[in-house]
Design a protein around this motif. Structure first.
Motif, mmCIF file in Angstrom:
data_model
loop_
_atom_site.group_PDB
_atom_site.id
_atom_site.type_symbol
_atom_site.label_atom_id
_atom_site.label_comp_id
_atom_site.label_asym_id
_atom_site.label_seq_id
_atom_site.Cartn_x
_atom_site.Cartn_y
_atom_site.Cartn_z
ATOM 1 N N ASN A 114 4.276 -3.046 6.986
ATOM 2 C CA ASN A 114 5.345 -2.198 6.476
ATOM 3 C C ASN A 114 4.917 -1.458 5.222
ATOM 4 O O ASN A 114 5.254 -0.305 5.017
ATOM 5 C CB ASN A 114 6.595 -3.041 6.176
ATOM 6 N N ASN A 116 2.025 -0.454 4.486
ATOM 7 C CA ASN A 116 1.048 0.594 4.803
ATOM 8 C C ASN A 116 1.676 1.981 4.835
ATOM 9 O O ASN A 116 1.024 2.970 4.487
ATOM 10 C CB ASN A 116 0.383 0.301 6.156
ATOM 11 N N SER A 117 2.934 2.072 5.249
ATOM 12 C CA SER A 117 3.590 3.378 5.294
ATOM 13 C C SER A 117 3.786 3.950 3.896
ATOM 14 O O SER A 117 3.879 5.171 3.726
ATOM 15 C CB SER A 117 4.940 3.282 6.006
ATOM 16 N N TYR A 118 3.861 3.068 2.888
ATOM 17 C CA TYR A 118 3.982 3.530 1.510
ATOM 18 C C TYR A 118 2.616 3.820 0.894
ATOM 19 O O TYR A 118 2.494 4.648 -0.005
ATOM 20 C CB TYR A 118 4.716 2.480 0.661
ATOM 21 N N ASN A 122 4.400 7.928 5.454
ATOM 22 C CA ASN A 122 4.918 8.006 6.822
ATOM 23 C C ASN A 122 6.258 8.723 6.781
ATOM 24 O O ASN A 122 7.316 8.119 6.900
ATOM 25 C CB ASN A 122 5.052 6.621 7.433
ATOM 26 N N SER A 125 9.175 8.306 9.194
ATOM 27 C CA SER A 125 10.057 7.137 9.157
ATOM 28 C C SER A 125 11.120 7.255 8.068
ATOM 29 O O SER A 125 11.798 6.287 7.743
ATOM 30 C CB SER A 125 9.227 5.865 8.927
ATOM 31 N N LYS A 189 6.714 7.824 0.079
ATOM 32 C CA LYS A 189 7.064 7.695 1.502
ATOM 33 C C LYS A 189 6.616 8.935 2.281
ATOM 34 O O LYS A 189 6.440 8.897 3.489
ATOM 35 C CB LYS A 189 8.577 7.515 1.636
ATOM 36 N N GLY A 192 2.239 9.070 0.599
ATOM 37 C CA GLY A 192 1.592 7.797 0.322
ATOM 38 C C GLY A 192 1.096 7.691 -1.109
ATOM 39 O O GLY A 192 0.777 8.700 -1.748
ATOM 40 N N ALA A 242 -1.844 12.149 10.965
ATOM 41 C CA ALA A 242 -1.172 11.528 9.820
ATOM 42 C C ALA A 242 -0.551 12.627 8.956
ATOM 43 O O ALA A 242 -1.286 13.496 8.457
ATOM 44 C CB ALA A 242 -2.176 10.720 9.001
#
Length: 267
Positions: A114, A116-118, A122, A125, A189, A192, A242
């Motif tokens: 979880n 990793n998205s920060y 991402n 999301s 978010k 990153g 990405a």
């Protein structure tokens, strides 16, 4: 397949446009004050807050924002303690943020995916609550910059001259760094923590290539930022790349093209 028809992409696009507006507004003052690395520092501290949020089951982005604001006050405190070595405060907080984040990662191995998205961003999301938070911070930044534009410009240009003119430097310094912390904490978010400095600095670097005057530089940096965000999101959505990395790479390409254009014009 029309990616723009999906709700999650529409939220991402709105959030990206807001981030693309606020980051160069704050980034211009950060760059002119030779504090370009502050984005990395606040982002890593914010990640520690996000990790703690996952660990104690509290809204991660909100917890990251709290950590970033606390770090902003700490940086300003250390800047005063080491007046001749202002960059030392950034190095200290950066190290502390990475150390704390690594400890929290170890304590909560189950939420590493979880986080990793920060770390890498991402934007797809982005939730409705995230979008509300981004909107509130954008409004706060716009109000502060519009109301205190002249004062922030004078401080960024020459702190000593601003002090002679009677400006409340301590208050303005705190305001600037807190606004930077808010921007960084909500932008992680999107692109990153590892890439947030790019969104703060590269649009400004692009605008400085041909910028004529401070207001012109600010406007051009916002325009470049928005082009990169919208273009990067569209490219990443169509080709499944990405989003954060695509936005930053597009910014770098734009900077390289502008530098080449300036060089060719001088020949």
């Amino acid at each position: 397949m029309d990616i723009f028809a999906y709700d999650f992409f529409q939220r991402a696009l709105i959030g990206g446009i807001l981030i693309g507006l606020m980051t160069p507004l704050i980034g211009t003052f950060v760059v002119l004050r030779r504090l370009s690395m502050i984005g990395d520092t606040l982002a890593h501290v914010s990640i520690a807050g996000v990790a703690l949020g996952f660990l104690i089951d509290v809204y991660p982005l909100g917890m990251g924002l709290v950590f970033a604001v606390v770090a902003a006050f700490a940086i300003e405190k250390l800047r005063r303690a080491y007046k001749g070595y202002a960059e030392l405060s950034i190095a200290i907080l950066l190290s502390g943020g990475v150390a704390l984040a690594s400890i929290l990662f170890t304590l909560g191995k189950g939420f590493n995916m979880n986080v990793n998205s920060y770390l890498f961003g991402n934007i797809l999301s982005l939730s409705k609550s995230d979008l509300v938070l981004v909107t509130v911070v954008t409004i706060a930044v716009l109000i502060a910059v519009l109301v205190l534009f002249k004062e922030l410009f004078l401080m960024a240009l020459d702190e000593d001259a601003a002090s002679v003119n009677g400006l409340p430097l301590s208050l303005l310094n705190i305001l600037t760094i807190v606004l930077t912390a808010l921007v960084v904490s909500v932008a992680i978010k999107i692109v990153g923590a590892l890439l947030i400095s790019a969104l703060l600095t590269i649009p400004v670097a692009c605008s400085l290539v041909f910028g004529r005057g401070f207001k012109h530089t600010v406007l051009i940096s916002v325009l470049i930022s928005e082009i990169a965000v919208i273009g990067g999101l569209s490219i990443s959505g169509v080709w499944n790349l990405a989003p954060g990395g695509t936005i930053v790479m597009l910014l770098i390409v734009m900077l390289m093209l502008l530098l080449l254009a300036r060089r060719s014009l001088r020949v």
